[in-house]
Design an enzyme around this catalytic site. Structure first.
Site, PDB file in Angstrom:
ATOM      1  N   CYS A  70       9.488 -29.613  10.739  1.00 49.80           N
ATOM      2  CA  CYS A  70       8.298 -28.846  10.317  1.00 49.80           C
ATOM      3  C   CYS A  70       7.463 -29.676   9.338  1.00 49.80           C
ATOM      4  O   CYS A  70       6.232 -29.707   9.427  1.00 49.80           O
ATOM      5  CB  CYS A  70       8.692 -27.544   9.624  1.00 49.80           C
ATOM      6  SG  CYS A  70       9.447 -26.350  10.712  1.00 49.80           S
ATOM      7  N   ARG A 152       8.873 -22.500  17.138  1.00 45.66           N
ATOM      8  CA  ARG A 152       7.611 -23.217  16.949  1.00 45.66           C
ATOM      9  C   ARG A 152       6.631 -22.770  18.020  1.00 45.66           C
ATOM     10  O   ARG A 152       6.820 -23.080  19.194  1.00 45.66           O
ATOM     11  CB  ARG A 152       7.816 -24.725  17.124  1.00 45.66           C
ATOM     12  CG  ARG A 152       8.696 -25.367  16.120  1.00 45.66           C
ATOM     13  CD  ARG A 152       8.823 -26.856  16.424  1.00 45.66           C
ATOM     14  NE  ARG A 152      10.053 -27.356  15.861  1.00 45.66           N
ATOM     15  CZ  ARG A 152      10.266 -27.530  14.567  1.00 45.66           C
ATOM     16  NH1 ARG A 152       9.307 -27.250  13.698  1.00 45.66           N
ATOM     17  NH2 ARG A 152      11.413 -27.974  14.125  1.00 45.66           N
TER      18      ARG A 152
HETATM   19  C1  BEZ Z   1      13.124 -28.541  11.280  1.00 46.01           C
HETATM   20  O1  BEZ Z   1      13.558 -29.646  11.028  1.00 46.01           O
HETATM   21  O2  BEZ Z   1      11.922 -28.283  11.203  1.00 46.01           O
HETATM   22  C2  BEZ Z   1      14.081 -27.431  11.668  1.00 46.01           C
HETATM   23  C3  BEZ Z   1      15.355 -27.769  12.066  1.00 46.01           C
HETATM   24  C4  BEZ Z   1      16.238 -26.768  12.407  1.00 46.01           C
HETATM   25  C5  BEZ Z   1      15.861 -25.434  12.317  1.00 46.01           C
HETATM   26  C6  BEZ Z   1      14.568 -25.111  11.937  1.00 46.01           C
HETATM   27  C7  BEZ Z   1      13.676 -26.119  11.607  1.00 46.01           C
END
Ligand code: BEZ
Length: 242
Positions: A70, A152
Protein backbone atom coordinates in the site's frame (compact mmCIF):
# COMPACT_ATOMS: atom_id res chain seq x y z
CA UNK A 1 -51.03 -27.34 17.35
CA UNK A 2 -47.27 -28.13 17.60
CA UNK A 3 -47.14 -28.31 13.78
CA UNK A 4 -48.89 -24.96 13.50
CA UNK A 5 -46.37 -23.40 15.91
CA UNK A 6 -43.34 -24.75 13.95
CA UNK A 7 -44.86 -23.51 10.69
CA UNK A 8 -45.30 -20.06 12.23
CA UNK A 9 -41.69 -19.99 13.54
CA UNK A 10 -40.34 -21.18 10.18
CA UNK A 11 -42.36 -18.55 8.26
CA UNK A 12 -41.21 -15.78 10.65
CA UNK A 13 -37.54 -16.84 10.17
CA UNK A 14 -37.93 -16.89 6.40
CA UNK A 15 -39.52 -13.43 6.52
CA UNK A 16 -36.64 -12.02 8.65
CA UNK A 17 -34.02 -13.53 6.31
CA UNK A 18 -35.79 -12.01 3.30
CA UNK A 19 -35.94 -8.57 4.98
CA UNK A 20 -32.26 -8.80 6.02
CA UNK A 21 -31.05 -9.79 2.57
CA UNK A 22 -33.08 -6.99 0.99
CA UNK A 23 -31.14 -4.58 3.25
CA UNK A 24 -27.73 -5.82 2.03
CA UNK A 25 -26.54 -3.37 -0.61
CA UNK A 26 -25.70 -4.71 -4.05
CA UNK A 27 -22.08 -3.99 -4.88
CA UNK A 28 -21.93 -1.28 -7.57
CA UNK A 29 -21.04 -2.44 -11.05
CA UNK A 30 -19.83 -0.79 -14.26
CA UNK A 31 -22.61 1.53 -15.46
CA UNK A 32 -24.03 2.12 -11.96
CA UNK A 33 -24.00 5.54 -10.27
CA UNK A 34 -21.04 5.83 -7.87
CA UNK A 35 -22.51 5.40 -4.34
CA UNK A 36 -22.41 8.61 -2.30
CA UNK A 37 -20.64 8.75 1.05
CA UNK A 38 -19.53 11.35 3.59
CA UNK A 39 -16.31 10.51 5.44
CA UNK A 40 -13.39 12.02 7.33
CA UNK A 41 -10.12 12.27 5.47
CA UNK A 42 -6.64 13.78 5.79
CA UNK A 43 -8.05 16.76 3.81
CA UNK A 44 -11.11 17.15 6.11
CA UNK A 45 -14.64 15.86 5.59
CA UNK A 46 -15.42 14.82 2.03
CA UNK A 47 -18.69 14.11 0.30
CA UNK A 48 -17.86 11.68 -2.47
CA UNK A 49 -18.31 11.95 -5.41
CA UNK A 50 -20.30 15.22 -5.39
CA UNK A 51 -17.48 17.35 -3.90
CA UNK A 52 -15.50 16.68 -7.09
CA UNK A 53 -18.07 18.10 -9.51
CA UNK A 54 -17.70 17.21 -13.15
CA UNK A 55 -14.10 16.00 -12.98
CA UNK A 56 -13.14 12.37 -13.51
CA UNK A 57 -12.53 10.61 -10.19
CA UNK A 58 -10.61 7.51 -9.19
CA UNK A 59 -11.26 5.89 -5.83
CA UNK A 60 -8.41 3.66 -4.62
CA UNK A 61 -8.95 1.42 -1.61
CA UNK A 62 -6.22 0.10 0.67
CA UNK A 63 -6.56 -2.66 3.26
CA UNK A 64 -4.21 -1.23 5.88
CA UNK A 65 -1.89 1.67 6.74
CA UNK A 66 1.86 1.11 7.19
CA UNK A 67 1.86 -1.96 4.94
CA UNK A 68 4.61 -2.14 2.31
CA UNK A 69 2.60 -2.67 -0.88
CA UNK A 70 0.00 0.00 0.00
CA UNK A 71 2.81 2.40 0.91
CA UNK A 72 4.52 1.89 -2.47
CA UNK A 73 1.20 2.54 -4.26
CA UNK A 74 0.45 5.77 -2.41
CA UNK A 75 4.03 6.90 -3.03
CA UNK A 76 3.62 6.29 -6.79
CA UNK A 77 0.22 8.02 -6.84
CA UNK A 78 1.75 11.10 -5.23
CA UNK A 79 4.55 11.02 -7.82
CA UNK A 80 1.92 10.81 -10.61
CA UNK A 81 -0.17 13.72 -9.25
CA UNK A 82 0.77 16.03 -12.16
CA UNK A 83 -0.28 13.41 -14.73
CA UNK A 84 -3.66 12.97 -13.05
CA UNK A 85 -4.07 16.77 -12.91
CA UNK A 86 -3.43 16.94 -16.67
CA UNK A 87 -6.08 14.24 -17.14
CA UNK A 88 -8.52 16.36 -15.09
CA UNK A 89 -8.86 13.49 -12.64
CA UNK A 90 -9.25 13.67 -8.87
CA UNK A 91 -7.69 10.93 -6.78
CA UNK A 92 -9.34 9.79 -3.56
CA UNK A 93 -7.64 7.12 -1.46
CA UNK A 94 -9.24 5.23 1.41
CA UNK A 95 -7.89 2.75 3.90
CA UNK A 96 -9.57 0.75 6.64
CA UNK A 97 -7.68 2.46 9.46
CA UNK A 98 -8.46 5.53 11.55
CA UNK A 99 -7.66 9.17 10.75
CA UNK A 100 -4.86 9.52 13.34
CA UNK A 101 -3.06 6.55 11.75
CA UNK A 102 -3.60 8.05 8.29
CA UNK A 103 -2.03 11.36 9.38
CA UNK A 104 1.07 9.64 10.80
CA UNK A 105 1.34 7.36 7.75
CA UNK A 106 0.97 10.28 5.35
CA UNK A 107 3.77 12.23 7.09
CA UNK A 108 6.03 9.15 6.94
CA UNK A 109 5.24 8.57 3.24
CA UNK A 110 6.11 12.17 2.42
CA UNK A 111 9.63 11.55 3.77
CA UNK A 112 10.45 8.51 1.64
CA UNK A 113 13.22 8.88 -0.88
CA UNK A 114 12.61 5.98 -3.26
CA UNK A 115 14.23 5.27 -6.64
CA UNK A 116 16.14 8.55 -6.36
CA UNK A 117 13.07 10.73 -6.75
CA UNK A 118 12.24 13.85 -4.83
CA UNK A 119 9.65 13.05 -2.14
CA UNK A 120 6.25 14.55 -2.98
CA UNK A 121 3.51 15.98 -0.78
CA UNK A 122 0.35 13.88 -0.78
CA UNK A 123 -2.32 16.25 -2.06
CA UNK A 124 -5.19 13.75 -2.41
CA UNK A 125 -7.33 12.86 0.61
CA UNK A 126 -6.82 9.59 2.47
CA UNK A 127 -10.26 8.64 3.76
CA UNK A 128 -10.69 6.85 7.06
CA UNK A 129 -12.92 3.80 6.72
CA UNK A 130 -12.21 2.03 9.98
CA UNK A 131 -15.94 1.29 10.36
CA UNK A 132 -15.88 -0.35 6.86
CA UNK A 133 -18.88 1.73 5.79
CA UNK A 134 -17.41 2.75 2.42
CA UNK A 135 -15.80 -0.65 1.86
CA UNK A 136 -19.19 -2.35 2.27
CA UNK A 137 -20.99 0.28 0.19
CA UNK A 138 -18.60 -0.32 -2.72
CA UNK A 139 -18.42 -4.13 -2.37
CA UNK A 140 -14.78 -4.11 -1.29
CA UNK A 141 -15.13 -6.68 1.48
CA UNK A 142 -14.35 -10.03 -0.10
CA UNK A 143 -15.28 -12.23 2.81
CA UNK A 144 -13.08 -15.22 1.95
CA UNK A 145 -10.08 -12.88 2.05
CA UNK A 146 -10.94 -10.79 5.12
CA UNK A 147 -13.99 -9.61 7.04
CA UNK A 148 -12.14 -6.72 8.68
CA UNK A 149 -10.13 -5.25 5.78
CA UNK A 150 -11.05 -4.34 2.24
CA UNK A 151 -9.27 -5.53 -0.88
CA UNK A 152 -7.40 -3.26 -3.27
CA UNK A 153 -10.09 -1.68 -5.46
CA UNK A 154 -9.86 0.93 -8.21
CA UNK A 155 -13.10 2.64 -9.29
CA UNK A 156 -13.03 4.90 -12.37
CA UNK A 157 -15.88 7.43 -12.22
CA UNK A 158 -16.86 9.71 -15.09
CA UNK A 159 -17.97 13.38 -14.91
CA UNK A 160 -21.60 12.26 -14.55
CA UNK A 161 -20.60 10.10 -11.57
CA UNK A 162 -21.16 6.80 -13.36
CA UNK A 163 -18.72 3.99 -12.63
CA UNK A 164 -16.87 3.21 -15.87
CA UNK A 165 -14.34 0.57 -14.76
CA UNK A 166 -13.54 -1.43 -11.64
CA UNK A 167 -10.27 -3.25 -10.91
CA UNK A 168 -9.63 -5.55 -7.97
CA UNK A 169 -6.13 -6.57 -6.93
CA UNK A 170 -5.12 -9.03 -4.22
CA UNK A 171 -3.00 -8.01 -1.22
CA UNK A 172 0.09 -9.51 -2.82
CA UNK A 173 0.14 -7.41 -6.00
CA UNK A 174 0.85 -3.70 -6.13
CA UNK A 175 -1.17 -1.76 -8.69
CA UNK A 176 0.35 -0.53 -11.96
CA UNK A 177 -0.22 3.24 -12.10
CA UNK A 178 0.65 3.30 -15.83
CA UNK A 179 -2.11 0.76 -16.52
CA UNK A 180 -4.53 2.83 -14.45
CA UNK A 181 -3.66 5.93 -16.49
CA UNK A 182 -3.90 3.95 -19.76
CA UNK A 183 -7.40 2.78 -18.81
CA UNK A 184 -8.37 6.30 -17.76
CA UNK A 185 -7.20 7.78 -21.08
CA UNK A 186 -9.07 5.08 -23.02
CA UNK A 187 -12.26 5.76 -21.02
CA UNK A 188 -11.89 9.49 -21.54
CA UNK A 189 -11.39 8.97 -25.28
CA UNK A 190 -14.56 6.87 -25.47
CA UNK A 191 -16.45 9.45 -23.38
CA UNK A 192 -15.47 12.16 -25.89
CA UNK A 193 -15.85 9.93 -29.00
CA UNK A 194 -18.57 7.36 -28.28
CA UNK A 195 -17.80 5.53 -31.54
CA UNK A 196 -14.19 4.75 -30.58
CA UNK A 197 -12.90 1.87 -28.49
CA UNK A 198 -9.31 0.78 -27.87
CA UNK A 199 -7.70 -2.56 -28.74
CA UNK A 200 -5.61 -4.84 -26.56
CA UNK A 201 -2.31 -3.29 -25.46
CA UNK A 202 -3.43 0.11 -26.81
CA UNK A 203 -1.26 3.06 -25.80
CA UNK A 204 -1.86 6.76 -26.28
CA UNK A 205 -1.04 7.60 -29.91
CA UNK A 206 -2.00 4.15 -31.25
CA UNK A 207 -4.84 3.65 -33.73
CA UNK A 208 -8.28 3.03 -32.21
CA UNK A 209 -11.07 0.65 -33.21
CA UNK A 210 -14.41 1.72 -34.67
CA UNK A 211 -17.14 -0.79 -33.94
CA UNK A 212 -18.84 -0.03 -37.26
CA UNK A 213 -21.00 -2.75 -38.71
CA UNK A 214 -23.01 -1.43 -41.65
CA UNK A 215 -22.16 0.98 -44.47
CA UNK A 216 -24.94 3.31 -43.28
CA UNK A 217 -23.35 3.46 -39.80
CA UNK A 218 -19.94 4.10 -41.34
CA UNK A 219 -21.35 6.88 -43.55
CA UNK A 220 -23.00 8.47 -40.53
CA UNK A 221 -19.56 8.86 -38.91
CA UNK A 222 -18.41 11.03 -41.86
CA UNK A 223 -14.83 9.75 -41.59
CA UNK A 224 -12.67 9.84 -44.73
CA UNK A 225 -12.04 6.33 -46.09
CA UNK A 226 -8.30 7.06 -46.08
CA UNK A 227 -8.41 7.30 -42.24
CA UNK A 228 -9.92 3.83 -41.90
CA UNK A 229 -8.51 0.36 -42.51
CA UNK A 230 -9.75 -3.13 -41.81
CA UNK A 231 -7.81 -6.16 -40.63
CA UNK A 232 -10.98 -8.29 -40.78
CA UNK A 233 -14.58 -7.42 -41.66
CA UNK A 234 -15.25 -7.19 -37.92
CA UNK A 235 -12.18 -5.10 -37.02
CA UNK A 236 -12.02 -1.55 -38.41
CA UNK A 237 -9.29 0.77 -37.22
CA UNK A 238 -9.24 4.54 -37.30
CA UNK A 239 -5.75 5.97 -37.88
CA UNK A 240 -4.54 8.17 -35.07
CA UNK A 241 -3.81 11.43 -36.81
CA UNK A 242 -4.02 13.86 -33.91
C1 BEZ B 1 0.52 -4.53 1.88
O1 BEZ B 1 1.71 -4.73 1.87
O2 BEZ B 1 0.03 -3.50 1.41
C2 BEZ B 1 -0.41 -5.55 2.50
C3 BEZ B 1 0.07 -6.83 2.73
C4 BEZ B 1 -0.76 -7.76 3.31
C5 BEZ B 1 -2.05 -7.42 3.69
C6 BEZ B 1 -2.53 -6.14 3.44
C7 BEZ B 1 -1.70 -5.20 2.84
Amino acid sequence: MKNLKSTFVFTAMLFSITILSAQVEKAPEIGDPAPEFIAQSTNGEINFPSDYGEHWKILFSHPKDFTPVCASEIYELAQAQNDFDKLDTKIVVMSTDNLAQHETWKAALEEINYKDRTPKKILFPIVSDNNLKVSKLYGMIHSAESLSHNIRGVYFIDPENTIRAIFFYPNEVGRDIDEIQRTLVSLQNHYANRNQVTPANWQLGDDVLIPVITKAEKDALSLPDSDLYQVAWFMTFLKETR
